[in-house]
Design a protein around this motif. Structure first.
Motif, PDB file in Angstrom:
ATOM      1  N   VAL A  96       0.838  -1.198   0.000  1.00 34.17           N
ATOM      2  CA  VAL A  96       0.000   0.000   0.000  1.00 34.17           C
ATOM      3  C   VAL A  96       0.878   1.255   0.000  1.00 34.17           C
ATOM      4  O   VAL A  96       2.028   1.218   0.459  1.00 34.17           O
ATOM      5  N   PRO A  97       0.384   2.381  -0.527  1.00 31.53           N
ATOM      6  CA  PRO A  97       1.145   3.632  -0.467  1.00 31.53           C
ATOM      7  C   PRO A  97       1.516   3.978   0.971  1.00 31.53           C
ATOM      8  O   PRO A  97       0.699   3.848   1.887  1.00 31.53           O
ATOM      9  N   GLY A  98       2.771   4.369   1.183  1.00 32.17           N
ATOM     10  CA  GLY A  98       3.245   4.730   2.516  1.00 32.17           C
ATOM     11  C   GLY A  98       3.913   3.603   3.268  1.00 32.17           C
ATOM     12  O   GLY A  98       4.426   3.795   4.374  1.00 32.17           O
ATOM     13  N   VAL A  99       3.938   2.388   2.647  1.00 30.76           N
ATOM     14  CA  VAL A  99       4.547   1.244   3.327  1.00 30.76           C
ATOM     15  C   VAL A  99       6.073   1.314   3.283  1.00 30.76           C
ATOM     16  O   VAL A  99       6.762   0.627   4.037  1.00 30.76           O
ATOM     17  N   GLY A 100       6.613   2.174   2.419  1.00 32.39           N
ATOM     18  CA  GLY A 100       8.071   2.332   2.346  1.00 32.39           C
ATOM     19  C   GLY A 100       8.714   1.573   1.208  1.00 32.39           C
ATOM     20  O   GLY A 100       9.852   1.110   1.336  1.00 32.39           O
ATOM     21  N   THR A 188       5.397  -1.590  -7.944  1.00 31.55           N
ATOM     22  CA  THR A 188       4.064  -1.274  -8.449  1.00 31.55           C
ATOM     23  C   THR A 188       3.363  -0.268  -7.550  1.00 31.55           C
ATOM     24  O   THR A 188       3.796   0.007  -6.430  1.00 31.55           O
ATOM     25  N   VAL A 189       2.245   0.226  -8.063  1.00 35.00           N
ATOM     26  CA  VAL A 189       1.476   1.232  -7.321  1.00 35.00           C
ATOM     27  C   VAL A 189       0.906   0.649  -6.037  1.00 35.00           C
ATOM     28  O   VAL A 189       0.859   1.303  -5.015  1.00 35.00           O
ATOM     29  N   GLY A 190       0.457  -0.586  -6.090  1.00 36.73           N
ATOM     30  CA  GLY A 190      -0.127  -1.225  -4.910  1.00 36.73           C
ATOM     31  C   GLY A 190      -1.581  -0.877  -4.756  1.00 36.73           C
ATOM     32  O   GLY A 190      -1.956  -0.079  -3.911  1.00 36.73           O
ATOM     33  N   VAL A 191      -2.431  -1.476  -5.601  1.00 36.86           N
ATOM     34  CA  VAL A 191      -3.833  -1.067  -5.621  1.00 36.86           C
ATOM     35  C   VAL A 191      -4.824  -2.173  -5.274  1.00 36.86           C
ATOM     36  O   VAL A 191      -6.009  -1.922  -5.184  1.00 36.86           O
ATOM     37  N   GLY A 192      -4.383  -3.401  -5.094  1.00 38.86           N
ATOM     38  CA  GLY A 192      -5.322  -4.457  -4.743  1.00 38.86           C
ATOM     39  C   GLY A 192      -5.119  -5.716  -5.551  1.00 38.86           C
ATOM     40  O   GLY A 192      -4.015  -6.054  -5.946  1.00 38.86           O
ATOM     41  N   GLN A 193      -6.210  -6.418  -5.814  1.00 37.63           N
ATOM     42  CA  GLN A 193      -6.111  -7.733  -6.450  1.00 37.63           C
ATOM     43  C   GLN A 193      -5.621  -7.673  -7.889  1.00 37.63           C
ATOM     44  O   GLN A 193      -5.184  -8.673  -8.442  1.00 37.63           O
ATOM     45  N   SER A 194      -5.701  -6.520  -8.537  1.00 34.94           N
ATOM     46  CA  SER A 194      -5.233  -6.407  -9.917  1.00 34.94           C
ATOM     47  C   SER A 194      -3.713  -6.461 -10.013  1.00 34.94           C
ATOM     48  O   SER A 194      -3.157  -6.353 -11.102  1.00 34.94           O
TER      49      SER A 194
END
Length: 359
Positions: A96-100, A188-194
């Motif tokens: 997820v965004p902010g995870v580093g 990657t952006v980190g947006v979910g199952q996609s």
């Protein structure tokens, strides 16, 4: 002594002598452009195979371009690079965004370079759905890594691609491998199952997590956890260390509920602090252990072959889509059907059937 007329080339003679009709001025121009383009392709590919980062960057720009002439050049370069593109390990990194992610990649990449590796980072920035623009600021977030001689960082916009992966990321991976990079990191952006998209082009899929962020409770994350070859809990330092250890225990329990992977690899959960560069070497040891294990049981090569088949179908789909929308008859009918939809005289499904009958 040769006179001025004798100095002229056969091509210029053909251009000046209209009565011959052998080569028109337009044909001659196309021949010259074709020769110039082939010369440029060969030169660029030659520099790329020598590990020239400027040539690599230019080649990726051609791959990402939508211009027809650039597509033709890109295809020729990728084709020439393909025989040299089988010697790296491809690692997908998501979270997820902010995870580093950027901090981890900088620490991890620097560690690998100190181990004598050449590291390429393909960082995908989210594109705005409104303006379609991207910040492409990954180089500024990896200010130490970007100065390393054996590092290459390429930010690309995600565009309208699912999974936060740029449309041409796969071709970019092949070019990086041909340029001699041992480890390819795809952020990657980190947006979910996609995130399935990045999983379909990498050897090892690493999921970054934060302790106490509630990720383990989000059903949407199940798809990513199921695909992950490792879960790495970042920011395991200071007051957050206790929470990180508890999260590691929870994820270990959760992973036991998932079915065995085709690779026969049992996903691991590790703690790191990317900021303080703790646990970084253990992550690389885990990846090399995975590579050794999957080499022995044949999964590594089998997985690459299956990915190639997947991208064959993906390429066909992209080509058919482009061919459909560029058809002059479809363009005219599409405008008509859009007006009918606006006037509530047809439905989207009926309009789609009418358009598909034209192709």
């Amino acid at each position: 002594m040769l006179n001025e007329h004798q100095h002229k080339s056969a091509l210029s003679e053909s251009q000046s002598n209209n009565s011959s009709g052998n080569v028109s001025a337009e044909s001659a121009r196309r021949i010259r452009d074709s020769r110039r383009k082939k010369s440029s392709e060969k030169s660029l590919l030659k520099d790329l195979l020598k590990g020239n980062k400027t040539a690599l960057g230019r080649s990726i720009t051609l791959v990402e371009s939508n211009q027809l002439k650039h597509k033709e050049m890109a295809e020729a370069i990728v084709e020439g690079a393909l025989p040299h593109a089988k010697k790296s390990i491809r690692v997908g990194i998501t979270g997820v965004p902010g995870v580093g992610k950027s901090t981890f990649i900088e620490s991890f990449g620097s560690y690998l370079i100190n181990q004598g590796k050449k590291v390429a980072v393909l960082a995908v920035d989210p594109s705005s759905s409104v303006s379609h623009g991207s910040i492409l600021g990954d180089k500024t977030r990896m200010e130490k890594l970007v100065t390393q001689k054996n590092a290459f960082i390429r930010p690309s916009p995600s565009g309208d691609s699912l999974g936060g992966v740029a449309r041409k990321t796969r071709e970019s991976i092949l070019l990086c491998e041909a340029a001699g990079f041992d480890v390819i990191l795809i952020e990657t952006v980190g947006v979910g199952q996609s995130e399935t998209t990045v999983h379909s082009m990498t050897d090892f899929f690493l999921l970054l997590k934060l302790a106490g962020a509630g990720d383990e409770l989000q059903g949407i994350k199940r798809g990513i956890v199921e695909m992950a070859d490792a879960i790495v809990i970042n920011k395991a330092d200071g007051e957050n260390l206790k929470a990180a250890r508890e999260a590691r225990l929870e994820f270990k329990r959760a992973l036991q509920l998932y079915p065995p992977k085709p690779s026969e690899w049992k996903p691991q959960v590790q703690l790191i602090s990317a900021l303080y560069e703790k646990g970084i070497s253990e992550v690389w040891e885990m990846i090399t252990e995975f590579k050794s294990s999957t080499d022995k049981n044949g999964h590594f090569e089998h997985n690459r072959q299956e990915q190639n088949k997947f991208w064959l179908f993906q390429s066909i789909n992209d080509h058919l889509k482009s061919q459909f929308y560029n058809d002059p008859k479809v363009k005219i009918e599409l405008e008509r059907q859009l007006r009918l939809i606006e006037e509530n005289k047809t439905t989207a499904f009926t309009a789609a059937r009418a358009l598909l009958k034209l192709s």
